[in-house]
Design a protein around this motif. Structure first.
Motif, PDB file in Angstrom:
ATOM      1  N   MET A 205     -24.874 -43.426  15.714  1.00  0.00           N
ATOM      2  CA  MET A 205     -23.684 -42.683  16.660  1.00  0.00           C
ATOM      3  C   MET A 205     -23.979 -40.955  16.176  1.00  0.00           C
ATOM      4  SD  MET A 205     -19.577 -43.150  16.458  1.00  0.00           S
ATOM      5  CE  MET A 205     -19.906 -44.967  17.077  1.00  0.00           C
ATOM      6  N   ALA A 206     -24.063 -40.507  17.350  1.00  0.00           N
ATOM      7  CA  ALA A 206     -24.117 -39.064  17.402  1.00  0.00           C
ATOM      8  C   ALA A 206     -22.769 -38.408  17.405  1.00  0.00           C
ATOM      9  CB  ALA A 206     -25.130 -38.446  18.381  1.00  0.00           C
ATOM     10  N   TYR A 207     -22.331 -37.203  16.712  1.00  0.00           N
ATOM     11  CA  TYR A 207     -21.033 -36.928  16.820  1.00  0.00           C
ATOM     12  C   TYR A 207     -21.144 -35.283  17.198  1.00  0.00           C
ATOM     13  CZ  TYR A 207     -18.993 -40.582  14.288  1.00  0.00           C
ATOM     14  OH  TYR A 207     -18.608 -41.763  13.813  1.00  0.00           O
ATOM     15  N   ASP A 208     -20.367 -34.989  18.184  1.00  0.00           N
ATOM     16  CA  ASP A 208     -20.279 -33.379  18.588  1.00  0.00           C
ATOM     17  C   ASP A 208     -18.952 -33.093  17.978  1.00  0.00           C
ATOM     18  OD1 ASP A 208     -22.708 -33.097  19.890  1.00  0.00           O
ATOM     19  OD2 ASP A 208     -21.908 -33.701  21.841  1.00  0.00           O
ATOM     20  N   LEU A 209     -19.195 -31.978  16.906  1.00  0.00           N
ATOM     21  CA  LEU A 209     -17.824 -31.413  16.539  1.00  0.00           C
ATOM     22  C   LEU A 209     -17.598 -30.259  17.478  1.00  0.00           C
ATOM     23  CD1 LEU A 209     -15.208 -31.130  14.556  1.00  0.00           C
ATOM     24  CD2 LEU A 209     -16.977 -29.632  13.372  1.00  0.00           C
ATOM     25  N   TRP A 210     -16.327 -30.160  18.133  1.00  0.00           N
ATOM     26  CA  TRP A 210     -15.908 -29.055  18.668  1.00  0.00           C
ATOM     27  C   TRP A 210     -14.635 -28.297  18.095  1.00  0.00           C
ATOM     28  CZ3 TRP A 210     -18.511 -26.892  22.851  1.00  0.00           C
ATOM     29  CH2 TRP A 210     -19.427 -27.749  23.540  1.00  0.00           C
ATOM     30  N   TYR A 211     -14.986 -27.056  17.852  1.00  0.00           N
ATOM     31  CA  TYR A 211     -14.007 -26.010  17.179  1.00  0.00           C
ATOM     32  C   TYR A 211     -14.470 -24.934  17.363  1.00  0.00           C
ATOM     33  CZ  TYR A 211     -10.493 -24.572  13.949  1.00  0.00           C
ATOM     34  OH  TYR A 211      -9.327 -23.763  13.494  1.00  0.00           O
ATOM     35  N   TRP A 212     -13.337 -24.010  17.350  1.00  0.00           N
ATOM     36  CA  TRP A 212     -13.476 -22.337  17.568  1.00  0.00           C
ATOM     37  C   TRP A 212     -14.632 -21.861  16.648  1.00  0.00           C
ATOM     38  CZ3 TRP A 212     -11.339 -21.392  21.775  1.00  0.00           C
ATOM     39  CH2 TRP A 212     -10.098 -21.673  22.117  1.00  0.00           C
ATOM     40  N   PRO A 213     -15.718 -21.351  17.214  1.00  0.00           N
ATOM     41  CA  PRO A 213     -16.685 -20.641  16.289  1.00  0.00           C
ATOM     42  C   PRO A 213     -16.142 -19.399  15.557  1.00  0.00           C
ATOM     43  CG  PRO A 213     -17.055 -19.977  18.612  1.00  0.00           C
ATOM     44  CD  PRO A 213     -15.789 -20.664  18.511  1.00  0.00           C
ATOM     45  N   GLY A 214     -16.805 -19.289  14.439  1.00  0.00           N
ATOM     46  CA  GLY A 214     -16.630 -18.040  13.616  1.00  0.00           C
ATOM     47  C   GLY A 214     -15.276 -18.070  12.471  1.00  0.00           C
ATOM     48  N   ILE A 215     -14.920 -19.179  12.493  1.00  0.00           N
ATOM     49  CA  ILE A 215     -13.996 -19.408  11.474  1.00  0.00           C
ATOM     50  C   ILE A 215     -13.936 -21.010  10.973  1.00  0.00           C
ATOM     51  CG2 ILE A 215     -11.933 -17.820  12.395  1.00  0.00           C
ATOM     52  CD1 ILE A 215     -10.590 -20.434  13.496  1.00  0.00           C
ATOM     53  N   GLN A 216     -13.653 -20.949   9.465  1.00  0.00           N
ATOM     54  CA  GLN A 216     -13.375 -22.356   9.102  1.00  0.00           C
ATOM     55  C   GLN A 216     -12.435 -23.163   9.863  1.00  0.00           C
ATOM     56  OE1 GLN A 216     -13.140 -22.500   4.886  1.00  0.00           O
ATOM     57  NE2 GLN A 216     -14.889 -21.214   4.407  1.00  0.00           N
ATOM     58  N   GLY A 217     -11.273 -22.613   9.639  1.00  0.00           N
ATOM     59  CA  GLY A 217     -10.051 -23.144  10.312  1.00  0.00           C
ATOM     60  C   GLY A 217      -9.565 -24.542  10.173  1.00  0.00           C
ATOM     61  N   ARG A 218      -8.896 -25.081  11.010  1.00  0.00           N
ATOM     62  CA  ARG A 218      -8.569 -26.535  10.687  1.00  0.00           C
ATOM     63  C   ARG A 218      -9.943 -27.520  10.942  1.00  0.00           C
ATOM     64  NH1 ARG A 218      -3.663 -24.704  12.955  1.00  0.00           N
ATOM     65  NH2 ARG A 218      -2.103 -25.605  11.864  1.00  0.00           N
ATOM     66  N   GLY A 219     -11.020 -27.073  11.526  1.00  0.00           N
ATOM     67  CA  GLY A 219     -12.095 -27.618  11.732  1.00  0.00           C
ATOM     68  C   GLY A 219     -12.762 -27.888  10.277  1.00  0.00           C
ATOM     69  N   GLU A 220     -12.595 -26.993   9.529  1.00  0.00           N
ATOM     70  CA  GLU A 220     -13.315 -27.120   8.164  1.00  0.00           C
ATOM     71  C   GLU A 220     -13.026 -28.401   7.526  1.00  0.00           C
ATOM     72  OE1 GLU A 220     -15.673 -25.112   7.640  1.00  0.00           O
ATOM     73  OE2 GLU A 220     -16.245 -25.380   5.685  1.00  0.00           O
ATOM     74  N   PHE A 221     -11.702 -29.024   7.777  1.00  0.00           N
ATOM     75  CA  PHE A 221     -11.317 -30.285   7.137  1.00  0.00           C
ATOM     76  C   PHE A 221     -12.236 -31.549   7.443  1.00  0.00           C
ATOM     77  CE2 PHE A 221      -7.867 -27.390   6.283  1.00  0.00           C
ATOM     78  CZ  PHE A 221      -7.338 -27.873   5.142  1.00  0.00           C
ATOM     79  N   VAL A 222     -12.818 -31.259   8.713  1.00  0.00           N
ATOM     80  CA  VAL A 222     -13.342 -32.165   9.360  1.00  0.00           C
ATOM     81  C   VAL A 222     -14.947 -32.235   8.996  1.00  0.00           C
ATOM     82  CG1 VAL A 222     -14.294 -33.271  11.483  1.00  0.00           C
ATOM     83  CG2 VAL A 222     -11.960 -32.361  11.500  1.00  0.00           C
ATOM     84  N   ARG A 223     -15.384 -30.827   8.920  1.00  0.00           N
ATOM     85  CA  ARG A 223     -16.738 -30.490   8.487  1.00  0.00           C
ATOM     86  C   ARG A 223     -16.863 -31.038   7.154  1.00  0.00           C
ATOM     87  NH1 ARG A 223     -15.631 -25.195  10.594  1.00  0.00           N
ATOM     88  NH2 ARG A 223     -16.560 -24.919  12.509  1.00  0.00           N
ATOM     89  N   LEU A 224     -15.991 -30.757   6.310  1.00  0.00           N
ATOM     90  CA  LEU A 224     -16.218 -31.082   4.565  1.00  0.00           C
ATOM     91  C   LEU A 224     -16.493 -32.967   4.463  1.00  0.00           C
ATOM     92  CD1 LEU A 224     -13.697 -28.770   3.247  1.00  0.00           C
ATOM     93  CD2 LEU A 224     -16.125 -28.923   2.575  1.00  0.00           C
TER      94      LEU A 224
END
Lengths: 244, 244
Positions: A1-20
């Protein structure tokens, strides 16, 4: 399964919780907007979001990033994405009581993240910090003095509920990576306040350190993929909002 | 299974989203703090919360009300409680994609509820509205003009994703009862603004009306169990914060 994460570039923000969680779990993903750079990435994110609008099941679009896209499905809301990853990739226990408990703690983390954002943006998400500095200064005091210790007390109690070294069970889950990010962000935003408070929260600091040593997290933090905190994300270091 | 709902007495607040799902589903529960009255109920709620603190699995306490207690388990966070009720009482589809979608929409409703609260309490949850009226007036304008229509647009899009009359599938779920409460609360808090906006959102109004006609909701609204909105809850009518 290939995932695309979409989040505002240039910041950790809320996306970082997913990245971690993805990085700790060794789950492959593409950070779609980020790989295009700040301007092009933001445009691509907006284009991807509107492309998902429409009638029928295909139109199940996110209200806002981050979202994780896979097989035509776009899953939004951090706690929802993490619950999905927990189920699908065995990053969390599957029993009902444990599942609900982790989701409950993650939602409480989300509440704190939201309050952190509101400290520097108390009267308008759409306006600049510079245009609401007086209000932010007023909001910061009760946050530092009352809300922050109240939340940290709670997360200490959460850790105390478990016999093992982690939040739940004897292995890390997405709640542990989220608590790690919380400590990181709070240290960046409130270095003076956290220096005062941290000695009172040894269990939370220990958990943070354990997460930092997870092989996936260790590699991530040493890589170029981990963006530094900055003044555009959720956690922002404005010295005038900090205090002992 | 007997449920104890614990929430601040005297207000609808966040607890109302749980009450509506329970009432629509015909699920028996005791409204523990409320049945004791305002003062005694609040004391009993605080006592119940601290009684849940402790080591081991028994110490899995809520950060804040509302929570639903049953068989030694205390489930907190509105979206988490509703997800539990959805699974346990078949108030929602059980397939993964549908389950995640409903949770995602419910969490977006929670985000709006949180923004609504921040309109009248922008700089301090612990302080009175009367002590932050200037900041609230400033926060109300972008909320009414930008954020509110943005959320209502989104919920309209959510409804458009389904072929049936409800948010998902051909029957009501907890997201429908929550959207009903959102419309009710917004009408109470912003009567002028909602009078302007509502004609643009006929699907949302239709959904609201359908929920009001569900037998369980109809009986509940006509009963003494439904408390009126007031100036202590999440949705508060301060005319100075409203506008066309």
């Amino acid at each position: 399964m290939a995932y695309d994460l979409w989040y505002w570039p240039g910041i950790q923000g809320r996306g970082e919780f997913v990245r971690l969680a993805l990085e700790a779990g060794g789950i492959a993903y593409r950070d779609r907007a980020r790989e295009l750079g700040d301007e092009e990435g933001a445009a691509a994110l907006l284009a991807d979001m509107s492309s998902r609008q429409g009638a029928g099941r295909q139109g199940r679009m996110p209200f806002a990033p981050p979202y994780l896209a896979s097989d035509g499905l776009a899953i939004a809301q951090v706690a929802n994405i993490l619950m999905f990853l927990g189920e699908r990739h065995d990053l969390a226990p599957s029993g009902m009581a444990d599942r609900l408990w982790l989701n409950q703690v993650q939602l409480t983390i989300a509440d704190l993240v939201s309050e952190v954002h509101d400290v520097h943006h108390p009267v308008g998400t759409g306006a600049y910090y510079e245009d609401q500095m007086a209000e932010a200064a007023r909001a910061a005091t009760p946050f530092r003095d009352e809300r922050l210790p109240k939340f940290l007390d709670y997360f200490t109690q959460v850790i105390a509920c478990n016999d093992g070294d982690w939040t739940i069970d004897h292995r890390w889950t997405y709640v542990d990576t989220s608590l790690f990010q919380l400590v990181q962000g709070l240290r960046y935003m409130f270095p003076r306040r956290m220096a005062t408070l941290e000695p009172d929260y040894p269990d939370l600091v220990r958990l943070h350190d354990q997460v930092a040593r997870l092989p996936g997290i260790k590699a991530y933090l040493a890589s170029g993929r981990r963006q530094p905190f900055n003044q555009d994300g959720i956690f922002r270091h404005y010295p005038e909002l900090d205090g002992d």
